[in-house]
Design a protein around this motif. Structure first.
Motif, PDB file in Angstrom:
ATOM      1  N   ILE A   1       0.873  -1.169   0.000  1.00 34.65           N
ATOM      2  CA  ILE A   1       0.000   0.000   0.000  1.00 34.65           C
ATOM      3  C   ILE A   1       0.910   1.219   0.000  1.00 34.65           C
ATOM      4  CG2 ILE A   1      -1.780   1.277   1.244  1.00 34.65           C
ATOM      5  CD1 ILE A   1      -2.700  -1.389   2.453  1.00 34.65           C
ATOM      6  N   ALA A   2       0.834   2.002  -1.063  1.00 38.80           N
ATOM      7  CA  ALA A   2       1.680   3.181  -1.223  1.00 38.80           C
ATOM      8  C   ALA A   2       0.803   4.422  -1.049  1.00 38.80           C
ATOM      9  CB  ALA A   2       2.345   3.172  -2.592  1.00 38.80           C
ATOM     10  N   ILE A   3       1.033   5.157   0.025  1.00 35.79           N
ATOM     11  CA  ILE A   3       0.190   6.289   0.404  1.00 35.79           C
ATOM     12  C   ILE A   3       0.873   7.593   0.018  1.00 35.79           C
ATOM     13  CG2 ILE A   3      -1.032   7.412   2.297  1.00 35.79           C
ATOM     14  CD1 ILE A   3      -0.788   4.707   3.835  1.00 35.79           C
TER      15      ILE A   3
ATOM     16  N   TRP B   1      -6.226   9.810  10.629  1.00 36.78           N
ATOM     17  CA  TRP B   1      -5.420   8.653  10.225  1.00 36.78           C
ATOM     18  C   TRP B   1      -6.194   7.349  10.241  1.00 36.78           C
ATOM     19  CZ3 TRP B   1      -4.714   4.305  13.115  1.00 36.78           C
ATOM     20  CH2 TRP B   1      -5.075   4.383  14.463  1.00 36.78           C
ATOM     21  N   LEU B   2      -7.142   7.215  11.185  1.00 39.60           N
ATOM     22  CA  LEU B   2      -7.844   5.941  11.343  1.00 39.60           C
ATOM     23  C   LEU B   2      -8.680   5.606  10.116  1.00 39.60           C
ATOM     24  CD1 LEU B   2      -8.398   3.545  13.194  1.00 39.60           C
ATOM     25  CD2 LEU B   2     -10.244   4.865  14.255  1.00 39.60           C
ATOM     26  N   ASP B   3      -9.231   6.599   9.457  1.00 33.57           N
ATOM     27  CA  ASP B   3      -9.999   6.349   8.236  1.00 33.57           C
ATOM     28  C   ASP B   3      -9.112   5.708   7.174  1.00 33.57           C
ATOM     29  OD1 ASP B   3     -12.272   7.501   9.352  1.00 33.57           O
ATOM     30  OD2 ASP B   3     -11.857   9.480   8.495  1.00 33.57           O
TER      31      ASP B   3
ATOM     32  N   LEU C   1      -1.975  12.766   6.040  1.00 35.25           N
ATOM     33  CA  LEU C   1      -3.105  11.851   6.272  1.00 35.25           C
ATOM     34  C   LEU C   1      -2.760  10.601   7.056  1.00 35.25           C
ATOM     35  CD1 LEU C   1      -4.102  10.143   2.849  1.00 35.25           C
ATOM     36  CD2 LEU C   1      -1.790  10.784   3.535  1.00 35.25           C
ATOM     37  N   THR C   2      -1.492  10.246   7.191  1.00 32.55           N
ATOM     38  CA  THR C   2      -1.135   9.065   7.991  1.00 32.55           C
ATOM     39  C   THR C   2      -0.920   9.391   9.461  1.00 32.55           C
ATOM     40  OG1 THR C   2       1.215   9.347   7.484  1.00 32.55           O
ATOM     41  CG2 THR C   2      -0.057   7.873   6.042  1.00 32.55           C
TER      42      THR C   2
END
Length: 266
Positions: free
Chosen positions: A105-107, A250-252, A244-245
């Protein structure tokens, strides 16, 4: 006999310490995985230690980090799920393309070779290092104002400042120079084998308000994988920035990642 938990390896990007993944580690542990966060070469064990010794962080490029992580993965009981943010996302893409990792997973991943869009906001962030060629061999730090623009633009100034104080560390300038010159270098370390159809599934996550890695970069990255038949998915969080991490939402992102892994049978 109890089945061992699938290992997960979290990889941070520039300017954040590995410990910034702690909330994700707790969530993934709760979900039944065995997660760890990997430091980059030269990072100290703590944020404070990394700030005190930027010279240890300086000079490391993309392949240095890839090789460092491969040595960690070699000691794991089975192929891990790889999750990376920013340049950490680029690195997990590269690892997965090499057949290392069960999935990735690349965020808000930094651009790989072949990605052409260069939005002004992304150039503004990269210019922190690129403005001086000598920064290729140095560690570069962000100011609180630069962090606000590059990471915290979609959250309150108060939250952005708090995240800056809690998690930021100096970062090697070299990966930014490597990404900037990737399309002019036949042997760029930012090159990823996007045509590999034997790799595990890949999820690209993007923040619609991201200044550092605007959505045009992530959408162009997705197109690089068009010749691969392996699973390559895209998920957007329209109102999120590069933080966002680590920010209050972050939990979403973590739960969406867990949902996608479940769909992949992982």
């Amino acid at each position: 006999m109890t089945t061992p938990s699938r290992p997960v390896l979290f990889v941070h990007g520039l300017w954040l310490h590995a410990s910034s993944w702690q909330a994700w580690i707790d969530r993934f542990t709760e979900a039944g995985y065995s997660p760890v966060a990997a430091s980059w070469p030269g990072d100290a064990d703590t944020v404070a230690g990394s700030r005190e010794h930027p010279e240890a962080i300086a000079g490391h490029g993309i392949d240095d980090v890839v090789e460092h992580l491969e040595s960690i993965i070699a000691g794991m009981p089975e192929s891990p799920i790889l999750i990376g943010h920013s340049f950490g996302g680029t690195i997990v893409e590269k690892l997965l393309s090499k057949g290392v990792g069960a999935a990735a997973i690349a965020i808000d991943a930094a651009p790989i070779k072949g990605v052409l869009p260069l939005p002004i906001s992304a150039l503004r962030t990269a210019f922190v290092a690129l403005k001086n060629p000598a920064n290729s061999s140095r560690a570069v730090s962000l100011s609180v104002e630069q962090f606000r623009y590059s990471f915290g633009n979609a959250i309150s100034e108060e939250e952005s400042n708090a995240l800056f104080e809690k998690w930021t560390i100096p970062a090697p300038g070299k990966p930014l120079f490597q990404a900037a010159s990737a399309n002019f270098s036949p042997h760029s370390e930012a090159k990823v084998d996007t045509e590999n159809s034997d790799r595990g599934p890949l999820l690209l996550i993007m923040g619609g308000q991201d200044h550092t890695v605007p959505e045009a970069i992530t959408k162009s990255t997705l197109k690089q994988y068009k010749h691969s038949t392996a699973v390559t998915d895209l998920l957007e969080f329209e109102d999120r920035g590069h933080s966002l991490t680590i920010d209050s939402g972050w939990l979403d992102v973590a739960n969406a990642s867990l949902d996608w892994l479940k769909k992949q049978g992982l």
